[in-house]
Design a protein around this motif. Structure first.
Motif, PDB file in Angstrom:
ATOM      1  N   TYR A   1       0.847  -1.184   0.000  1.00 30.14           N
ATOM      2  CA  TYR A   1       0.000   0.000   0.000  1.00 30.14           C
ATOM      3  C   TYR A   1       0.885   1.237   0.000  1.00 30.14           C
ATOM      4  CZ  TYR A   1       0.894  -0.407   5.062  1.00 30.14           C
ATOM      5  OH  TYR A   1       1.487  -0.532   6.289  1.00 30.14           O
TER       6      TYR A   1
ATOM      7  N   TRP B   1      -5.155  -5.965   4.651  1.00 28.18           N
ATOM      8  CA  TRP B   1      -5.904  -4.729   4.872  1.00 28.18           C
ATOM      9  C   TRP B   1      -5.699  -4.210   6.289  1.00 28.18           C
ATOM     10  CZ3 TRP B   1      -8.017  -0.682   2.859  1.00 28.18           C
ATOM     11  CH2 TRP B   1      -8.876   0.093   3.629  1.00 28.18           C
TER      12      TRP B   1
ATOM     13  N   TYR C   1      -4.712   1.075  -1.831  1.00 30.45           N
ATOM     14  CA  TYR C   1      -4.589  -0.341  -1.481  1.00 30.45           C
ATOM     15  C   TYR C   1      -5.321  -1.158  -2.543  1.00 30.45           C
ATOM     16  CZ  TYR C   1      -4.767  -4.593   1.375  1.00 30.45           C
ATOM     17  OH  TYR C   1      -4.624  -5.874   1.844  1.00 30.45           O
TER      18      TYR C   1
ATOM     19  N   PHE D   1      -7.571  -3.921  -2.903  1.00 30.65           N
ATOM     20  CA  PHE D   1      -8.501  -4.627  -2.016  1.00 30.65           C
ATOM     21  C   PHE D   1      -9.031  -5.865  -2.726  1.00 30.65           C
ATOM     22  CE2 PHE D   1     -12.435  -5.357   0.315  1.00 30.65           C
ATOM     23  CZ  PHE D   1     -12.050  -5.098   1.621  1.00 30.65           C
TER      24      PHE D   1
ATOM     25  N   ARG E   1     -12.603  -4.297   7.744  1.00 35.11           N
ATOM     26  CA  ARG E   1     -12.687  -4.964   6.437  1.00 35.11           C
ATOM     27  C   ARG E   1     -14.130  -5.211   6.005  1.00 35.11           C
ATOM     28  NH1 ARG E   1      -9.778  -7.405   2.647  1.00 35.11           N
ATOM     29  NH2 ARG E   1     -10.705  -9.144   1.542  1.00 35.11           N
TER      30      ARG E   1
END
Length: 137
Positions: free
Chosen positions: A24, A46, A63, A65, A124
């Protein structure tokens, strides 16, 4: 006028093409520029990024995901997080809010934007729910 530095844009695009060894990227507004301030470890979950936001300082982050869509298919969405905690100064929160469009426009390839002001916004399951509700893939 605040701008995203060319170095930050270059690293983001290389990262988005998996050419940068980072999980990230974190950006902050420093001296009237949005600059890259940290690269998280490759393969970081995450939760590692969410842990970065346990400070009173606002920031942006990107990020990849990974998730499953409503049909159970694996997907990956590049998200931009705007972290503006309630404990940050009002001036800083406003500054990061005002320049969200600037960084979003500069970082081509961002598929979803998350605005977070506390740890609950970064869970999350909360992110996944917002993603599935607003993105059709």
């Amino acid at each position: 006028m605040i701008v995203v530095t060319s170095q930050a844009i270059k690293v983001f695009h290389e990262w988005n093409l998996d050419q940068v060894d980072a999980g990230y990227l974190i950006f902050q507004i420093i001296n009237e520029e949005i600059v890259l301030t940290k690269m998280g470890p490759k393969g970081a979950p995450w939760e590692a990024l969410a842990h970065e936001f346990q400070t009173d300082e606002s920031a942006y982050a990107t990020y990849h995901f990974h998730h499953h869509n409503k049909n159970g298919e694996e997907r990956c969405k590049t998200i931009l997080v705007r972290w503006a905690p309630m404990t940050a100064t009002v001036q800083q929160r406003m500054q990061y809010s005002m320049h969200s469009k600037t960084i979003r426009a500069a970082l081509t390839g961002v598929g979803f934007v998350i605005q977070a002001c506390d740890a609950g916004d970064l869970e999350r399951d909360v992110i996944l729910e917002k993603l599935l509700r607003n993105v059709s893939d």
